[in-house]
Design an enzyme around this catalytic site. Structure first.
Site, PDB file in Angstrom:
ATOM      1  N   HIS A 101      31.503  52.856  52.193  1.00 58.03           N
ATOM      2  CA  HIS A 101      30.067  52.700  52.348  1.00 58.03           C
ATOM      3  C   HIS A 101      29.485  53.727  53.089  1.00 58.03           C
ATOM      4  CE1 HIS A 101      26.174  50.604  52.214  1.00 58.03           C
ATOM      5  NE2 HIS A 101      25.989  50.746  53.349  1.00 58.03           N
ATOM      6  N   ASP A 148      29.582  44.172  52.237  1.00 57.90           N
ATOM      7  CA  ASP A 148      29.994  45.126  53.314  1.00 57.90           C
ATOM      8  C   ASP A 148      30.177  44.414  54.458  1.00 57.90           C
ATOM      9  OD1 ASP A 148      29.212  47.086  51.445  1.00 57.90           O
ATOM     10  OD2 ASP A 148      27.065  47.094  51.942  1.00 57.90           O
TER      11      ASP A 148
HETATM   12  C1  GAR Z   1      29.077  57.344  48.061  1.00 54.51           C
HETATM   13  O1  GAR Z   1      28.159  58.000  48.926  1.00 54.51           O
HETATM   14  C2  GAR Z   1      29.708  56.156  48.440  1.00 54.51           C
HETATM   15  O2  GAR Z   1      29.714  55.918  49.715  1.00 54.51           O
HETATM   16  C3  GAR Z   1      28.308  55.188  47.867  1.00 54.51           C
HETATM   17  O3  GAR Z   1      27.999  55.741  46.630  1.00 54.51           O
HETATM   18  C4  GAR Z   1      28.370  57.028  46.558  1.00 54.51           C
HETATM   19  C5  GAR Z   1      29.027  57.589  45.457  1.00 54.51           C
HETATM   20  O4  GAR Z   1      29.269  58.780  45.225  1.00 54.51           O
HETATM   21  N1  GAR Z   1      28.563  53.675  47.705  1.00 54.51           N
HETATM   22  C6  GAR Z   1      27.925  52.870  48.003  1.00 54.51           C
HETATM   23  O5  GAR Z   1      26.510  52.980  48.565  1.00 54.51           O
HETATM   24  C7  GAR Z   1      28.373  51.421  48.037  1.00 54.51           C
HETATM   25  N2  GAR Z   1      27.443  50.666  48.751  1.00 54.51           N
HETATM   26  P1  GAR Z   1      30.421  59.357  44.301  1.00 54.51           P
HETATM   27  O6  GAR Z   1      29.735  58.716  42.764  1.00 54.51           O
HETATM   28  O7  GAR Z   1      29.992  60.884  44.049  1.00 54.51           O
HETATM   29  O8  GAR Z   1      31.586  59.127  44.546  1.00 54.51           O
END
Ligand code: GAR
Length: 205
Positions: free
Chosen positions: A106, A147
């Site tokens: 997260h 979370d």
């Molecule tokens: C990341 O920043 C991850 O922490 C977040 O989505 C992004 C995905 O990036 N996850 C959440 O917000 C889950 N609640 P990516 O597609 O480049 O890996």
């Protein structure tokens, strides 16, 4: 150790795990990548590395979505499930079947800026608007809440005067790409022990 990775977006977190597996620092095999978003670039990243992919559209499957997701996961029968930017909140049935085997990343310091509705850029916008001086990211085991599961690792990122939600997102993501593979490595090496809310890390391998 066989892992299934769930991802909804660009898949840079997924890429950080793929790279660490290929470099040999995570002793595991990625058995499949599953997405809930058609056209997610994460699926392309998996294909480039010869990893089997599945895409489940929530829009098409409607109330069969969770059943179908569980069916695929059970068929693969992984030792661990990694949520690498997966937007859907898993239902209780899946979470209970894989207790302490599902890991999520997260992009904030939980318990701040997390829970239902806080994902991706929404998190960084909220961080920016609140005016906090520090943010970061959290890797945690997934329980039935949003979370709320036991925290494995966290790392702090400083919010500077001239930061914007976009620059905060960039800085946090860079840290995620180190923190997530390291947490997955600890998990794959059997070095994480959950006791209530505490995750103990065995420092000696
Ligand atoms: C990341 O920043 C991850 O922490 C977040 O989505 C992004 C995905 O990036 N996850 C959440 O917000 C889950 N609640 P990516 O597609 O480049 O890996």
């Amino acid at each position: 150790m066989r892992l299934v990775i769930l991802a909804s977006g660009n898949g840079t977190d997924l890429q950080s795990i793929i790279d660490s597996v290929e470099e040999g620092s995570i002793p595991a095999k990625i058995a499949a990548v599953i997405s809930d978003k058609e056209g997610a670039y994460a699926l392309e990243r998996a294909k480039i590395h010869g990893i089997p992919t599945y895409c489940l559209s929530k829009k098409d499957l409607k109330d069969r979505f969770y059943r179908e997701l569980l069916r695929i996961i059970e068929e693969i029968n992984p030792d661990g499930i990694i949520l690498a930017g997966f937007i859907t909140i898993l239902n209780e049935e899946i979470v209970n079947k894989f207790q302490n085997k599902i890991i999520n990343i997260h992009p904030s310091l939980i318990p701040s800026f997390c829970g239902k509705g806080y994902y991706g850029e929404k998190v960084h916008k909220a961080v920016y608007e609140y005016g906090v001086k520090y943010t970061g990211c959290t890797v945690h085991f997934v329980d039935a809440g949003a979370d709320t599961g036991p925290i494995i690792l966290q790392e702090v990122v400083k919010v500077e005067e001239d930061d914007t939600p976009e620059t905060i997102a960039e800085k946090v993501l860079e840290v995620e790409h180190k923190l997530l593979p390291y947490a997955v490595k600890l998990f794959a090496e059997g070095r994480l022990k959950v006791e209530g809310r505490k995750v103990h890390i065995n420092q000696f391998k």
